[in-house]
Design an enzyme around this catalytic site. Structure first.
Site, PDB file in Angstrom:
ATOM      1  N   GLU A  45       0.834  -1.197   0.000  1.00  0.00           N
ATOM      2  CA  GLU A  45       0.000   0.000   0.000  1.00  0.00           C
ATOM      3  C   GLU A  45       0.868   1.245   0.000  1.00  0.00           C
ATOM      4  O   GLU A  45       1.749   1.397   0.859  1.00  0.00           O
ATOM      5  CB  GLU A  45      -0.879   0.044   1.252  1.00  0.00           C
ATOM      6  CG  GLU A  45      -2.101  -0.831   1.202  1.00  0.00           C
ATOM      7  CD  GLU A  45      -3.078  -0.480   2.329  1.00  0.00           C
ATOM      8  OE1 GLU A  45      -4.253  -0.823   2.185  1.00  0.00           O
ATOM      9  OE2 GLU A  45      -2.670   0.126   3.339  1.00  0.00           O
ATOM     10  N   CYS A  46       0.648   2.131  -0.944  1.00  0.00           N
ATOM     11  CA  CYS A  46       1.289   3.436  -0.992  1.00  0.00           C
ATOM     12  C   CYS A  46       2.812   3.294  -0.912  1.00  0.00           C
ATOM     13  O   CYS A  46       3.444   2.902  -1.892  1.00  0.00           O
ATOM     14  CB  CYS A  46       0.745   4.343   0.101  1.00  0.00           C
ATOM     15  SG  CYS A  46       0.989   6.101  -0.228  1.00  0.00           S
TER      16      CYS A  46
END
Length: 437
Positions: free
Chosen positions: A327-328
């Protein structure tokens, strides 16, 4: 019996986090078992709340979560606590241009669960006008109850006298301007709690300030029993199904943005979380059946991650037979390379074929609903997830991998496909809050 109240303000930067931490530290010093919650998609403030209380701080979000899920969050927070303090994100009434109750605003939650609100007003640069601001906030919605006000950044006795004289609401304290109390910031918000070595002394100074300058008894009397605030039945269904029975979780200063409510939901569903530190050149536990690389600040540690050969080789071995999701920041590390703020490129894991750059800074911020395009660790094709994006990095090379999901913003406007997936390996800038109802 657990009691609850909300700390809110007319806007960001008013002093909500400082006041919340001061209250948590002061009431804990008095022997109360305190716990914090945070509205909206925020993962930095909750880390400070956790350090101040000794208990994880979960998030509540009226756009992403159902009433039953919100009630579950309140119920879970109240278990084993005498007092729960919810810190509002942004301004109390700030949210999407949707119907009340579903806007992602803190006021949605205050109204739905009849939570008393302690309003903090930044009085710097004004005098009696703070009274007009307080009155406007107090009367804007009949469903939201402002129980009292704390005046922040009071410069002098005269300044305090002017502000107090204008107030129609109960003033439960004034925070005098204090340049020694600083919460340093960087591009995604506050510098992380785990990076500060002075937290014990910092919290002690905040507790001292609260005892000197706040009416702690009056503030405590505002809080109402949690049971009286739950008109809907709580549902303890996990906000996101565990991605595996044993989850190898990257956890250090480069990978720290995992929501506490996700981790709690995974554990309640019977999953085991096995943390490891890429910055310490550690590898996923061989017992794990999946690996999760959360967001964080890999751009600040890109050289160290690139040099962590044990970590990189271990991730390649693990990904050969197990799912990995990023994520990210985790998504950035899963690509071929990452360009830091100085323009220096660092080789990353190469589990996906994209490249990202922090040198070309452009803020992306907003709610997102993601529809998965193929089966993977996050769910089946067609499943919908709710969450958000908040980053400054950009994808400079798209790579050859298939997109992970179709995105819509919080108001339903279609956005381009995003993320990347190659078989069991996936990632995107999208942070998951929960499965869509």
């Amino acid at each position: 019996m657990s009691r609850i109240l909300m700390v809110a303000a007319p806007r960001s930067g008013s002093g909500k986090t400082t006041l919340t931490l001061s209250l948590l530290a002061a009431f804990r010093r008095r022997g109360l078992r305190v716990r914090a919650l945070k509205t909206g998609p925020d993962y930095i403030d909750p880390a400070f709340h956790q350090e101040a209380t000794g208990m994880p701080c979960a998030n509540l979000d009226s756009w992403a979560m159902s009433d039953a899920a919100l009630a579950a969050g309140l119920t879970r927070a109240g278990d084993g606590a005498d007092l729960v303090i919810i810190e509002s994100s942004m301004g109390l009434f700030d949210g999407l241009a949707l119907e009340d109750g579903q806007r992602g605003a803190a006021s949605d939650i205050a109204a739905r669960f009849r939570l008393p609100v302690l309003l903090v007003l930044d009085a710097s640069g004004q005098g009696q006008s703070v009274g007009a601001v307080a009155q406007g906030m107090a009367t804007w919605s009949t469903a939201v109850s402002i129980g009292g006000v704390v005046l922040n950044n009071i410069a002098s006795d005269r300044h305090e006298k002017l502000c107090r004289a204008a107030m129609r609401q109960s003033v439960l304290g004034v925070f005098r301007r204090d340049r020694s109390i600083v919460l340093p910031e960087r591009h995604l918000g506050l510098v992380q709690a785990r990076e500060r070595g002075d937290l014990e002394g910092f919290f002690a100074s905040l507790a001292d300030k609260a005892e000197r300058e706040l009416d702690l008894d009056g503030i405590l009397s505002l809080a109402r029993p949690i049971g009286e605030s739950l008109p809907v039945q709580a549902s303890h269904v996990a906000p996101l199904k565990p991605p595996g029975q044993r989850i190898a979780l990257a956890d250090d200063a480069a990978f720290s943005f995992l929501y506490a409510h996700l981790a709690a939901g995974w554990r309640e569903a019977g999953a085991e979380i096995l943390p490891f530190s890429p910055l310490q050149d550690e590898v996923p536990d061989e017992r794990a059946d999946c690996c999760w690389l959360p967001g964080g600040y890999p751009e600040l540690h890109a050289g160290r991650l690139a040099a962590a050969t044990h970590f990189r080789e271990g991730m390649t071995r693990f990904a050969a037979s197990n799912p990995v999701h990023g994520e990210c920041g985790g998504f950035m590390v899963m690509g071929q390379g990452l360009v830091d703020a100085t323009g220096t490129r660092h080789a990353m894991l190469g589990l996906l074929s994209h490249e990202t750059s922090f040198a070309r800074r452009k803020m992306v911020l907003g709610y997102r609903e993601a529809m998965l395009l193929q089966d993977g660790v996050l769910g089946k094709a067609g499943a919908r997830l709710r969450g958000h994006e908040f980053h400054y990095a950009s994808v400079t090379e798209e790579g050859q991998d298939a997109p992970l999901a179709e995105l819509r913003d919080g108001e339903g406007t279609s956005l381009q496909a995003a993320g990347a997936q190659r078989g069991r390996i996936s990632g995107s800038f999208f942070h998951v809050l929960c499965e869509a109802g």
